[in-house]
Each structure stands twice: as structure tokens, then as C-alpha cells.
Design an enzyme around this catalytic site. Structure first.
Site, mmCIF file in Angstrom:
data_model
loop_
_atom_site.group_PDB
_atom_site.id
_atom_site.type_symbol
_atom_site.label_atom_id
_atom_site.label_comp_id
_atom_site.label_asym_id
_atom_site.label_seq_id
_atom_site.Cartn_x
_atom_site.Cartn_y
_atom_site.Cartn_z
ATOM 1 N N CYS A 165 0.851 -1.198 0.000
ATOM 2 C CA CYS A 165 0.000 0.000 0.000
ATOM 3 C C CYS A 165 0.886 1.248 0.000
ATOM 4 C CB CYS A 165 -0.971 -0.053 1.189
ATOM 5 S SG CYS A 165 -2.190 1.261 1.239
ATOM 6 N N ASP A 222 -9.162 -2.900 -7.409
ATOM 7 C CA ASP A 222 -8.670 -1.881 -6.479
ATOM 8 C C ASP A 222 -9.268 -0.531 -6.860
ATOM 9 O OD1 ASP A 222 -7.218 -0.041 -4.963
ATOM 10 O OD2 ASP A 222 -5.368 -1.209 -5.092
ATOM 11 N N HIS A 254 -7.937 -3.879 -3.323
ATOM 12 C CA HIS A 254 -6.767 -3.348 -2.635
ATOM 13 C C HIS A 254 -6.499 -4.197 -1.393
ATOM 14 C CE1 HIS A 254 -3.850 -0.178 -1.856
ATOM 15 N NE2 HIS A 254 -4.214 -0.205 -0.583
#
Length: 286
Positions: A165, A222, A254
Site C-alpha cells: 500500500c 482496487d 486493494h
């Protein structure tokens, strides 16, 4: 090559060291509770693992390290946190890598700006993360390499990085920053963005100046990282003749590797973990 390693375990530093080690979150970020029943826990058998402190150019920061027992030297992988800090999931990833024969080091990269481990909302966490300069992060990752060379039998000639991330974006940037890097693996990190004083460049801006190939592992579902931005990055890499690659998991959201969160997708996560290992082997981080 890296910053000079000071003597950091003298008696005068013990009180400070105890304080900074305590700041590494042992649990999971409060913002993502409850913990999933699929959460993976890796033991420390056969490893040297635990909280650490490491010197930087402007003081010590905490972190977590795991390595195999023995004198090494071992290949080194830097592990870059999500926005939730160096909590148990990131520590577990370090132990998983150590079980594979790596020294894995995860510095607490938000330490100067604040402790995210006790915060209750994404808004509070982002308020801290938004104050973290990229230049500070690059320097702290270099300091983590120094620490691992001096304290964990790490071989800086076999250096890799992986990040998740927020840390996925950092992985791309570090590949452009560190000339001795052999390979990187970026998990669903942001690729494009506006330039600011603290974040002057983004991965698409440095695609032509990577020092090492990066494997990008991204989810087709995502919503925060549109696939068109992946295509932008692919085009920039192709124009530069860079060998970095992407793997897109069409049905994955995600954070599909985060086994402590509802976003976890076991099949995609297992495949991606195998690809990480193959990428590091292919590019000399073994």
C-alpha cells in the site's frame, strides 16, 4: 555507500532505546479491527526476531527485524509498512522472509511524525502519514541497511525491498534512489499523483531512472488505484526499456495480501508470495 554506522548500544542510549522499541505496535491497527479468522501467524523458531532501534542522521527510530539463526551473511529485504505502521502483520511478513533465509528489516517510518498504532480512524492516521517526507523515508531505509549490515549479518550486495500500500509506492521510489538495490516487489502502491513539497515525485515520474527491476502486484478491483494508472506506469517503463513487470489479479481488491483484513484473497495472496520469491531469486536477492 550508506551512512556511517555509529555506536548505538552504549549505556547512555539504553533508556532512549527502551522508549523507542516500545513504540513499535505489537498488535494490529485499531482502524482495521476486527481481526480476520484467516490471519496468518508465523513463529520465531529458528529465528532471531524482535523489536529494534536503529540510528539515523537525526536520532534513533524503532523497527522490527527477523533473521535466521547463524552468522550469515544473509540476503537483506527491507519491508515497508502500510499506513498502519509496523504492526503484527508487517512483523509476521518479516518472520516469513526470515524463514526463507533473509534478514528482513521494517523500520518505523512514521516515528517522527507520530504513533499511528493507537489511532481509531483512517482520517487520524492519514493526518500523520501526510506529514512524512519522501526524503526522510529514503534516508531511513538507507539507515536500515546500515543497521542490518552491522547488527544482523546482512549482505548489502544482495539487497531487496518489498512494500505494501503506502509502502508499495515507496518501493518504486527506493528503486530509483538506491543504486545497490537488486530488486523490488511493490504491492498495490500508488503510481501517480500531484507533486508536493514532501512528495515531489511519484513512481511514474521515476520510471526511467530505476536502478533495479520492480515487480508490481496489483488488484483489478482496487478502487483506489485505477488500472489506467497501471497502464500509465507500464507505458513509462516500456518507453525507458525497463524490465520491471506487473501482475494483475482481476478479482482482487486493494490489500488482497493483508490476511488480517476483509480484503484478503488467499488464492491471489499465495500466488503473489510465490512470485515475490521467484523475482528475488531471478534478480540476485538470494
Amino acid at each position: 555507500m550508506y551512512a556511517e554506522q555509529p555506536k548505538w548500544l552504549s549505556p547512555t542510549h539504553l533508556k532512549r532505546r527502551q522508549f523507542v522499541v516500545a513504540s513499535v505496535s505489537a498488535g494490529f491497527a485499531l482502524a482495521v479491527q476486527p481481526i480476520s479468522a484467516q490471519t496468518i501467524t508465523t513463529d520465531s523458531e529458528g529465528l532471531e526476531a524482535g523489536p529494534i532501534t536503529m540510528p539515523t542522521s537525526d536520532g534513533e527510530i524503532p523497527g522490527y527485524s527477523a533473521k535466521p539463526m547463524g552468522s550469515g551473511p544473509f540476503p537483506l529485504v527491507l519491508v515497508v509498512q502500510e499506513i498502519f505502521g509496523v504492526h503484527e502483520h508487517i512483523q509476521d511478513i518479516c518472520r516469513r522472509l526470515a524463514k526463507l533465509g533473509y534478514v528482513a528489516v521494517a523500520p518505523e517510518l512514521f516515528y517522527r511524525q507520530g504513533d499511528v498504532s493507537q489511532l481509531q480512524s483512517f482520517e487520524e492516521i492519514r493526518a500523520i502519514v501526510s506529514r512524512v517526507p519522501d526524503a526522510q523515508v529514503m534516508a531511513d531505509l538507507d539507515a536500515a541497511v546500515d543497521w542490518a549490515m552491522g547488527n544482523a549479518s546482512a549482505d548489502p550486495e544482495r539487497l531487496g525491498i518489498t512494500g505494501f500500500c503506502w509502502g508499495g509506492r515507496i518501493t518504486w521510489l527506493y528503486a530509483a534512489h538506491q543504486p545497490n538495490l537488486k530488486a523490488g516487489v511493490a504491492w498495490y502502491g500508488r503510481l501517480v499523483g500531484d507533486a508536493t513539497e514532501l512528495t515531489p515525485t511519484h513512481p511514474v515520474d521515476v520510471a526511467a531512472s530505476l536502478n533495479a527491476p520492480v515487480l508490481g502486484l496489483y488488484g483489478g478491483e482496487d478502487t483506489g488505484i485505477p488500472l489506467e494508472t497501471v497502464e500509465q506506469m507500464k507505458a513509462a517503463l516500456e518507453a525507458a526499456g525497463d524490465p520491471s513487470q506487473f501482475v494483475i489479479y482481476p478479482d482482487a481488491p486493494h490489500a488482497f495480501f493483508a490476511d488480517y483484513r476483509p480484503s484478503y484473497r488467499p488464492e491471489a495472496a499465495r500466488d503473489a508470495w510465490e512470485r515475490l520469491q521467484a523475482w528475488f531469486r531471478e534478480h540476485g536477492v538470494v
